[in-house]
Design an enzyme around this catalytic site. Structure first.
Site, PDB file in Angstrom:
ATOM      1  N   HIS A 118       0.795  -1.233   0.000  1.00  0.00           N
ATOM      2  CA  HIS A 118       0.000   0.000   0.000  1.00  0.00           C
ATOM      3  C   HIS A 118       0.821   1.273   0.000  1.00  0.00           C
ATOM      4  O   HIS A 118       0.272   2.342   0.270  1.00  0.00           O
ATOM      5  CB  HIS A 118      -0.896   0.042   1.237  1.00  0.00           C
ATOM      6  CG  HIS A 118      -2.110  -0.802   1.125  1.00  0.00           C
ATOM      7  ND1 HIS A 118      -3.278  -0.336   0.573  1.00  0.00           N
ATOM      8  CD2 HIS A 118      -2.345  -2.080   1.481  1.00  0.00           C
ATOM      9  CE1 HIS A 118      -4.188  -1.298   0.599  1.00  0.00           C
ATOM     10  NE2 HIS A 118      -3.645  -2.365   1.147  1.00  0.00           N
ATOM     11  N   LYS A 156      -8.888  13.999   4.165  1.00  0.00           N
ATOM     12  CA  LYS A 156      -7.980  12.849   4.218  1.00  0.00           C
ATOM     13  C   LYS A 156      -7.082  13.028   5.429  1.00  0.00           C
ATOM     14  O   LYS A 156      -7.013  14.124   6.003  1.00  0.00           O
ATOM     15  CB  LYS A 156      -7.138  12.761   2.946  1.00  0.00           C
ATOM     16  CG  LYS A 156      -6.453  14.066   2.547  1.00  0.00           C
ATOM     17  CD  LYS A 156      -5.746  13.985   1.206  1.00  0.00           C
ATOM     18  CE  LYS A 156      -6.676  14.019   0.028  1.00  0.00           C
ATOM     19  NZ  LYS A 156      -6.635  12.821  -0.810  1.00  0.00           N
ATOM     20  N   ARG A 157      -6.375  11.969   5.825  1.00  0.00           N
ATOM     21  CA  ARG A 157      -5.431  12.111   6.918  1.00  0.00           C
ATOM     22  C   ARG A 157      -4.453  13.252   6.613  1.00  0.00           C
ATOM     23  O   ARG A 157      -4.100  13.496   5.466  1.00  0.00           O
ATOM     24  CB  ARG A 157      -4.631  10.808   7.085  1.00  0.00           C
ATOM     25  CG  ARG A 157      -5.419   9.672   7.703  1.00  0.00           C
ATOM     26  CD  ARG A 157      -5.878   9.986   9.101  1.00  0.00           C
ATOM     27  NE  ARG A 157      -4.774  10.071  10.017  1.00  0.00           N
ATOM     28  CZ  ARG A 157      -4.495   9.167  10.948  1.00  0.00           C
ATOM     29  NH1 ARG A 157      -5.261   8.103  11.092  1.00  0.00           N
ATOM     30  NH2 ARG A 157      -3.470   9.318  11.758  1.00  0.00           N
ATOM     31  N   LYS A 178       0.675  14.409   1.390  1.00  0.00           N
ATOM     32  CA  LYS A 178      -0.626  14.759   0.827  1.00  0.00           C
ATOM     33  C   LYS A 178      -0.749  16.270   0.573  1.00  0.00           C
ATOM     34  O   LYS A 178      -1.597  16.710  -0.181  1.00  0.00           O
ATOM     35  CB  LYS A 178      -1.744  14.268   1.742  1.00  0.00           C
ATOM     36  CG  LYS A 178      -1.889  12.731   1.775  1.00  0.00           C
ATOM     37  CD  LYS A 178      -2.991  12.305   2.745  1.00  0.00           C
ATOM     38  CE  LYS A 178      -3.135  10.792   2.889  1.00  0.00           C
ATOM     39  NZ  LYS A 178      -3.929  10.182   1.804  1.00  0.00           N
ATOM     40  N   THR A 218      -8.469   6.736  -2.409  1.00  0.00           N
ATOM     41  CA  THR A 218      -9.828   6.278  -2.700  1.00  0.00           C
ATOM     42  C   THR A 218     -10.818   7.409  -2.490  1.00  0.00           C
ATOM     43  O   THR A 218     -11.905   7.389  -3.054  1.00  0.00           O
ATOM     44  CB  THR A 218     -10.222   5.079  -1.808  1.00  0.00           C
ATOM     45  OG1 THR A 218      -9.919   5.413  -0.450  1.00  0.00           O
ATOM     46  CG2 THR A 218      -9.480   3.820  -2.222  1.00  0.00           C
ATOM     47  N   LYS A 272     -14.432   8.398  -4.513  1.00  0.00           N
ATOM     48  CA  LYS A 272     -15.725   8.695  -3.885  1.00  0.00           C
ATOM     49  C   LYS A 272     -16.240  10.044  -4.357  1.00  0.00           C
ATOM     50  O   LYS A 272     -17.426  10.216  -4.654  1.00  0.00           O
ATOM     51  CB  LYS A 272     -15.583   8.736  -2.356  1.00  0.00           C
ATOM     52  CG  LYS A 272     -15.107   7.466  -1.711  1.00  0.00           C
ATOM     53  CD  LYS A 272     -14.677   7.736  -0.253  1.00  0.00           C
ATOM     54  CE  LYS A 272     -13.865   6.586   0.302  1.00  0.00           C
ATOM     55  NZ  LYS A 272     -13.192   6.952   1.585  1.00  0.00           N
TER      56      LYS A 272
HETATM   57  C1  PLP Z   1     -11.919   7.177   1.853  1.00  0.00           C
HETATM   58  C2  PLP Z   1     -11.450   7.553   3.196  1.00  0.00           C
HETATM   59  C3  PLP Z   1     -10.103   7.812   3.420  1.00  0.00           C
HETATM   60  C4  PLP Z   1      -9.058   7.778   2.317  1.00  0.00           C
HETATM   61  O1  PLP Z   1      -8.968   9.045   1.729  1.00  0.00           O
HETATM   62  P1  PLP Z   1      -7.736   9.417   0.735  1.00  0.00           P
HETATM   63  O2  PLP Z   1      -8.146  10.731   0.185  1.00  0.00           O
HETATM   64  O3  PLP Z   1      -7.729   8.346  -0.297  1.00  0.00           O
HETATM   65  O4  PLP Z   1      -6.531   9.465   1.559  1.00  0.00           O
HETATM   66  C5  PLP Z   1      -9.696   8.172   4.692  1.00  0.00           C
HETATM   67  N1  PLP Z   1     -10.570   8.274   5.692  1.00  0.00           N
HETATM   68  C6  PLP Z   1     -11.892   8.040   5.521  1.00  0.00           C
HETATM   69  C7  PLP Z   1     -12.820   8.190   6.670  1.00  0.00           C
HETATM   70  C8  PLP Z   1     -12.379   7.671   4.266  1.00  0.00           C
HETATM   71  O5  PLP Z   1     -13.689   7.428   4.116  1.00  0.00           O
END
Ligand code: PLP
Length: 826
Positions: free
Chosen positions: A368, A560-561, A566, A668, A672
Site C-alpha cells: 500500500h 484525508k489524513r 498529501k 480512494t 468517492k
Molecule cells: C476514503 C477515506 C479515506 C481515504 O482518503 P484518501 O483521500 O484516499 O486518503 C480516509 N478516511 C476516511 C474516513 C475515508 O472514508
C-alpha cells in the site's frame, strides 16, 4: 421403538412492516426488559438495531449452510484495520427495511436523528487502508464470494479529534460504551496464543528444521463477529474480530486476599492491553513491542480459526491452498507466513519443503505504499525475545531463499544483500515486505502508477527475479455506501434517469448518464441535488463549528489524513493567497468559495498537528475579516471519519487530490468524490491518473510536476529559489512567518515556514504556481454553471470503473481464482 420427534423448525422473520413492528416490540420487551412507554434512547436504538440484525441472521445461516455444502475455496482477508462506517442505515438498506425507518422511529417515539446518533461507527481503522478493507468485504459479499475478514476488536478505535484554541486534542474512542448490537460473541471458537519463551530441538527430527517452542506467556483470543451482507443477493459473510483476554488462571486470588489489588490483576492487564488500542498512525511504526504483539495475536488467532474451518470438511495438507487463499492487507499481518510454517512443521509434522510450498501457494500480499519510512521492519533482537521460534523460521526461510538467489545471480553479493529478508546494519532488522513477497504467490500494487513504481523502485529486485508474481489491482469504493447511502438524492436522480437500480451493482452503467449532458432539465436537477446537499452540509457545519457557510459558494474539499506528502500545506498556501488578494483589492471579482478541510494527524506527528493548528488559525483570520469572509470561508471540520465523509462528499464541487506525484499509492477519496460529481484538481499521482484517463482531460484540472520531473528536481532542489521568484508565494509564506495568524506570535508557526524554506520535502513550493494558476482555471469554469454541471455529470458517468466490485473481480481473476457460491432464498 419410539418414533423420533421432528426437530423444531426456525420461524424466520416476516417481510412486512407489521412483522417488523411486532418483532421490534418483542425485542424491546424480551431483550431490553422494557416497554415503548419507558424505553430510553439507547433502548430504542438497540432494539431497532437488533430487529434489523435479525433480518440478516437468517441469510447468514443459509450462507453458512451453502458454504458448508459446497466446500468452496475461501478468501480470508487479514487486516489490522477496518473502517466499517455506521451499520444501521446500511443494514436497513441491505435488508429492504429502509422504507420502514420513519414509521418505526415514530413507534419508538424517538426522532430519527437521535436514533442515528447512537449508531456509533466502529473506528477500527486509520484511513484509506482500513476503508479499502471494508469496501472489499462489501463487494465480496455482493458478488457471492465466500470470504471471511479477520481483524482485531480494539477496545479503543481511532481517537476522537477535537480542537482546543485551534490545536488538535485527542480523546479516546470508547465505541462500545452502549454496547455493540451488531456483534455476536463466539466464545466456543476462542484460541490460545503464546509469546516469549524458549525453543528446543525436536529429538526425532534429523533435519533440525522441526523444533519445539515453549512460550513464556499465553493469552486467549476471544472472537466475535459482525455480519457483512451483500447487496441485492442472499449472501451474508462475516468479519471476525479478536479480543485479547488473560488465561483463566491469571487472576491472583492470594495476592488479592493479601490486599495487593494492583499486583493481583497485573497479568490480566498485560494480556488485555494487546487489543486495547488501535495505533493511530498509518505510515510509521511506534508502540514497538505492543504493536508487534498485536500483529502476531491477530494472525495466530486467525490462522488457527482458518485451519479449524478447513478441517470441518477437508483432511490432509496438500489440498490446503486449493481451499484457502489468504490476502495480506499490507505488511501488518505478514507474520502469518511464519506462523503457518510453524504450525505445519512443528505442530502438524509436515515436512519443511511441503510446508513451504503450501505456505507460498496460500498467501498473497497487497502493498500500500511507496514511502520508504512506511515499509515496516522489526529489530531481530525484539523478534528473538518475543517470538523466538518465528525468528528461527525467518532465518531458515531466508537461508533457502538466498540459496535460490545465489544460484540465479552467481557471485552477485550486492544482490543478496538487497534481497535478503534481514537488513544488516548496526541493528539487524527483519524486512516485512521482503518476507511477504518471498512467502506469497502474488503481490499487488493498488493503482497502475503505484504498481509500476513498485516494480521499478521499491521492489525492483524482486520484480526482476519473479516478474510473474506482480499484478496491479486498482482500488475501488463501494457505490452502496458512497453513493446510495451517502447521497440518496443523487441516487434517486440516477435511478430515475437509468430506469432502475441496476447501476448499484453494475456501476459501469453510469456511462449512460453521459447522454444526459445535453438535457437542460437533467442538468438543472443535477445542480439542484448538489445545492440541497450543500444546504444540508451547511446546517451540519454550523451545528458543529458555528461557522455559517453559503450553499451557493464553490465547495472546495480536502478530506484525508493529514500527512506531509498529501500536502495540505499547499492547499493552505492557496487559501492564504486568496486571502491576500482580497485584502489587497477588496473589489476583486473572485468566485465565492468554501474551503473545507477534514482529517486527523497522528498524535505523535508534531509537524502535522501544527499544520492543523495553522489551518484553524487561518480559518479564524478569514472568518473575522469582514471583507474576505464574504467571498471566502475556511472550515476544518473536526473528527473526520466515514460518517463525516458521507456528509461531505455529496456536497463537494471540487476534490483536492494534490499529493506530490509518486507518493500516493492510489487514494480512494478521489474516487468517492468523482462518483458524486465533484471535479478533481490533482497531480498525476496514484489513481488520479486513471480517473483523468476516464473522465477526460477536459473534465479534470491537472497541475504540477510528474513523477520523473519531481525526482529530477529533487536532486538540486532549492525551495528558496521559488520563494524568491514568486511574489505571491513569498507573500503567503511571509504572512505565516509574520505571526498574523498567531496574534503576532512569530514563533508559533515558525516550524511550518522553516520546513517549507528548508527542505520542503514534498516540493510544495515548486508546485505552488502551477497549482494557484490551475485554481484560477477552476474559478473560470465555475462561472459558467452549465459547463461546470456538464463536467460534474461526466465525472460521475465515467467513474464506474472505480467500483470495488470491479476491484474484487480483478482480485478473483488475477489472484484468488475463487468461484462465487449462490445462496438460495428462504
Ligand atoms: C476514503 C477515506 C479515506 C481515504 O482518503 P484518501 O483521500 O484516499 O486518503 C480516509 N478516511 C476516511 C474516513 C475515508 O472514508
Amino acid at each position: 421403538m419410539t418414533e423420533a420427534r421432528p426437530r423444531p423448525k426456525m420461524r424466520t422473520v416476516g417481510g412486512t412492516l407489521e412483522d417488523f413492528e411486532r418483532d421490534l416490540i418483542s425485542n424491546l420487551y424480551y431483550q431490553r426488559g422494557t416497554t415503548l412507554e419507558s424505553a430510553s434512547g439507547p433502548d430504542a436504538y438497540h432494539t431497532l438495531a437488533v430487529t434489523v440484525r435479525d433480518r440478516l441472521v437468517d441469510r447468514y445461516a443459509r450462507t453458512a449452510a451453502a458454504h458448508y455444502a459446497a466446500n468452496p475455496r475461501f478468501v480470508y482477508y487479514l487486516s489490522a484495520e477496518y473502517l466499517l462506517g455506521r451499520q444501521l442505515r446500511q443494514n436497513l438498506l441491505y435488508t429492504g427495511a429502509e422504507q420502514w425507518l420513519r414509521p418505526v422511529a415514530e413507534d419508538l417515539g424517538a426522532p430519527l436523528e437521535e436514533l442515528e446518533a447512537y449508531d456509533v461507527e466502529p473506528g477500527l481503522g486509520n484511513g484509506g487502508l482500513g476503508r479499502l478493507a471494508a469496501c472489499l468485504l462489501d463487494s465480496m459479499a455482493t458478488l457471492d464470494i465466500p470470504a471471511v475478514g479477520y481483524g482485531i476488536r480494539y477496545e479503543f478505535g481511532i481517537f476522537k479529534q477535537a480542537f482546543r484554541d485551534g490545536a488538535q486534542v485527542e480523546r479516546p474512542d470508547d465505541w462500545t460504551f452502549y454496547g455493540n448490537p451488531w456483534e455476536f460473541p463466539a466464545p466456543d471458537d476462542r484460541q490460545v496464543v503464546g509469546f516469549y519463551g524458549t525453543t528446543a530441538r525436536a529429538l526425532d527430527d534429523p533435519t533440525g528444521l522441526r523444533r519445539q517452542w515453549t512460550p513464556g506467556e499465553t493469552v486467549r483470543g476471544e472472537p466475535s463477529h459482525m455480519l457483512v451482507p451483500g447487496f441485492g443477493t442472499q449472501t451474508v459473510n462475516m468479519i471476525r474480530l479478536w479480543r485479547a483476554r488473560a488465561s483463566r488462571e491469571s487472576f491472583d486470588l492470594s495476592r488479592f486476599s493479601a490486599g495487593q489489588y494492583k499486583e493481583a490483576v497485573e497479568d490480566i492487564v498485560r494480556a488485555e492491553n494487546i487489543s486495547k488500542v488501535l495505533y493511530p498512525d498509518d505510515s510509521t511504526e511506534q508502540g514497538r513491542e505492543l504493536r508487534l504483539k498485536q500483529q502476531y495475536f491477530l494472525v495466530a488467532c486467525s490462522l488457527r480459526d482458518i485451519i479449524r474451518r478447513y478441517r470441518l470438511r477437508n483432511t490432509g495438507w496438500d489440498g490446503f491452498p486449493a481451499k484457502v487463499v489468504i490476502q495480506l492487507n499490507d505488511t501488518h499481518p505478514v507474520m502469518a507466513i511464519t506462523e503457518l510454517m510453524r504450525l505445519l512443521v512443528d505442530v502438524y509434522r509436515v515436512d519443511w519443503d511441503l510446508a513451504w510450498s503450501i505456505t507460498r501457494r496460500t498467501f498473497n500480499y497487497t502493498c500500500h505504499t511507496l514511502l520508504p519510512e512506511a515499509l515496516e521492519t522489526w529489530p531481530v533482537a525484539l523478534l528473538e525475545r518475543l517470538l523466538p521460534r518465528h525468528m528461527e523460521i525467518i532465518y531458515s526461510i531466508n537461508h533457502f531463499f538466498l540459496q535460490e538467489v545465489a544460484a540465479t545471480y552467481p557471485g552477485d553479493v550486492d544482490k543478496l544483500r538487497r534481497l535478503s529478508i534481514i537488513e544488516e546494519g548496526s541493528e539487524r532488522r527483519v524486512r516485512m515486505a521482503h518476507l511477504a513477497v518471498v512467502g506469497s504467490t502474488a503481490v499487488n500494487g493498488v493503482a497502475e502508477l503505484h504498481t509500476r513504481l513498485l516494480t521499478a523502485t521499491t521492489l525492483r529486485d524482486f520484480a526482476e527475479l519473479w516478474p510473474y508474481k506482480f499484478h496491479n489491482v486498482t482500488n475501488g469504493v463501494t457505490p452502496r455506501r458512497f453513493i446510495r447511502l451517502a447521497n440518496p438524492r443523487l441516487s434517486a436522480l440516477i435511478t430515475d434517469r437509468l430506469g432502475d437500480e441496476g447501476w448499484l451493482t453494475d456501476l459501469e452503467r453510469l456511462e449512460r448518464l453521459g447522454d444526459a449532458v445535453d438535457d437542460p432539465e437533467f442538468l438543472t436537477r443535477w445542480r439542484e441535488v448538489k445545492r440541497q446537499n450543500k444546504v444540508d452540509l451547511a446546517r451540519h457545519v454550523e451545528r458543529s463549528t458555528g461557522v455559517v457557510i453559503d450553499p451557493e459558494a464553490l465547495c472546495d474539499v480536502m478530506i484525508k489524513r493529514f500527512h506531509e506528502y498529501k500536502r495540505q500545506h499547499l492547499k493552505l498556501l492557496h487559501v492564504i493567497t486568496l486571502f491576500n488578494r482580497i485584502r489587497e483589492n477588496p473589489d476583486l471579482d473572485v468566485v465565492p468559495r468554501t474551503v473545507l478541510f477534514g482529517g486527523k494527524a497522528a498524535p505523535g506527528y508534531h509537524a502535522m498537528k501544527l499544520l492543523i493548528h495553522l489551518v484553524n488559525a487561518v480559518a479564524e483570520a478569514v472568518d473575522t475579516d469582514p471583507v474576505v469572509s464574504r467571498r471566502l470561508k475556511v472550515v476544518l471540520l473536526p473528527d473526520y471519519n466515514v460518517t463525516k465523509a458521507q456528509f461531505i462528499i455529496p456536497a463537494a464541487d471540487l476534490s483536492e487530490q494534490i499529493s506530490l506525484a509518486g507518493k500516493e499509492a492510489s487514494g480512494t477519496g478521489n474516487m468517492k468524490l468523482a462518483l458524486n460529481g465533484a471535479v478533481t484538481i490533482g497531480t498525476l499521482d496514484g489513481a488520479n491518473i486513471e480517473i483523468r484517463d476516464r473522465v477526460g482531460a477536459e473534465n479534470f484540472f491537472l497541475f504540477g510536476l510528474n513523477t520523473a520531473d519531481a525526482a529530477d528536481l529533487r536532486r538540486h532542489y532549492r525551495p528558496r529559489a521559488f520563494y524568491e521568484q514568486d511574489p505571491e508565494l513569498r507573500a503567503a509564506v511571509d504572512a505565516i512567518a509574520s505571526g498574523v495568524f498567531a496574534k503576532g506570535d512569530r514563533a508559533l508557526f515558525a516550524p511550518v515556514v522553516d520546513a517549507m524554506l528548508g527542505r520542503d520535502e514534498y516540493l510544495a513550493l515548486a508546485d505552488y504556481r502551477s497549482y494557484v494558476d490551475c485554481q484560477e482555471a477552476v474559478a473560470e469554469a465555475w462561472r459558467d454553471q452549465e459547463r461546470w454541471t456538464r463536467m460534474s455529470v461526466l465525472n460521475s458517468a465515467r467513474s464506474g470503473f472505480f467500483s470495488s466490485d470491479r476491484t474484487v473481480r480483478d482480485y478473483c481473476d488475477l489472484i484468488w481464482r475463487v468461484e462465487p457460491v449462490r445462496v438460495s432464498p428462504a
